[in-house]
Design an enzyme around this catalytic site. Sequence first.
Site, mmCIF file in Angstrom:
data_model
loop_
_atom_site.group_PDB
_atom_site.id
_atom_site.type_symbol
_atom_site.label_atom_id
_atom_site.label_comp_id
_atom_site.label_asym_id
_atom_site.label_seq_id
_atom_site.Cartn_x
_atom_site.Cartn_y
_atom_site.Cartn_z
ATOM 1 N N GLY A 155 -10.890 -8.664 8.712
ATOM 2 C CA GLY A 155 -12.232 -9.211 8.840
ATOM 3 C C GLY A 155 -13.196 -8.326 9.604
ATOM 4 C CG PHE B 171 -14.153 -5.611 0.838
ATOM 5 C CD1 PHE B 171 -14.598 -6.837 0.383
ATOM 6 C CD2 PHE B 171 -12.878 -5.204 0.496
ATOM 7 C CE1 PHE B 171 -13.782 -7.656 -0.390
ATOM 8 C CE2 PHE B 171 -12.051 -6.005 -0.270
ATOM 9 C CZ PHE B 171 -12.507 -7.237 -0.713
ATOM 10 C CB ALA C 193 -13.094 4.471 8.989
ATOM 11 C CB ILE C 194 -9.112 1.153 6.271
ATOM 12 C CG1 ILE C 194 -9.854 0.309 5.229
ATOM 13 C CG2 ILE C 194 -9.381 0.628 7.673
ATOM 14 C CD1 ILE C 194 -9.357 -1.136 5.165
ATOM 15 C CD GLU D 79 -9.039 -3.450 -0.468
ATOM 16 O OE1 GLU D 79 -9.549 -3.424 0.669
ATOM 17 O OE2 GLU D 79 -8.282 -4.365 -0.840
ATOM 18 C CG ASP E 125 -1.647 -1.276 1.452
ATOM 19 O OD1 ASP E 125 -2.211 -1.816 0.496
ATOM 20 O OD2 ASP E 125 -1.624 -1.766 2.600
#
Length: 317
Positions: free
Chosen positions: A122, A178, A158-159, A209, A43
């Site tokens: 998850g 997601f 919230a990522i 995402e 990332d």
Amino acid sequence: MQRLSRRLLTAPGILATALGLLSAALPAAAAFWELRGDIGVHDPSILKEGSAWYTFSTGQGLQVLKSDSTGRQWSRVPQIFLSPPSWWKTYVPGQKTNDVWAPDVHVFNGKTWLYYSISTFGSNTSAIGLASATNIGAGRWTDNGLVLRSTSANDYNAIDPHLVVDAAGAPWLAFGSFWSGLKIVRINPGTMKPTGSMISIARRSAGIEAPAITYRNGYYYLFASIDRCCQGVNSTYKVIHGRSTSVTGPYVDKSGKRLLDGGGTVLDAGNVRWKGPGGQDVSNGVIARHAYDATDNGNPKLLINDLNWTSDGWPSY
């Protein structure tokens, strides 16, 4: 970084031939940066400051790589957080110690802003945090605390934050993974935290995402990652894109299908060596992303390409 919430040949002649074939398999080989040194990332967010390049990435305390003006030779420098701020556990009690995901670094109003996310696999019990500095090179960061959070009561995650400044100079934050897809919210330029309502900009039943938005010639281009990451050479991650005349959408792909309806033109699906590219960032005329190296046990590594544009205004490389 995907969350359901988120390294043979011995004869020199054979090796040279194999490497040549691998290079030929890369899209737009002339625009592909041949990187050296420590390039292990996941990332990545990339930024050039003065004559140096920096890449921030997922990992303990947020990992940082630095390169000279060429951007080809990379080495690891000290992480951002030597220990986790106490407030992280308030919002994400199950977070692994100092495990920080998907940073995003930008310069705005004379300061460098570093958004990042904390979560657990998850789960959408997640939070986006913010740190700031006068510049990266000084290595002195201020903890600006919580930006926004999500819980199991929310239909979003919230990522994967990404700061984008619109054509009028107003800041926005895109994010999401997601659940109900990607969101964008206006940012107060004083606090660099949300003001106003969230707006949906992309969704996909199989998951989407890692938004990254850039503005060019009247269009906002939204890049995102789809399918599965984090499975080494078995990853099926891909980079897609769409565009809109408004930062809030609607974004459409090259066929005209809305990204809110599952659309998205594939920009990079990987190749024989680089599996599952994604977690992308666009900055300084390049696109950075990670991919899993099939020649090195599927380890995730940094890839950089010059970002080119077609005559009809679509990104390519």
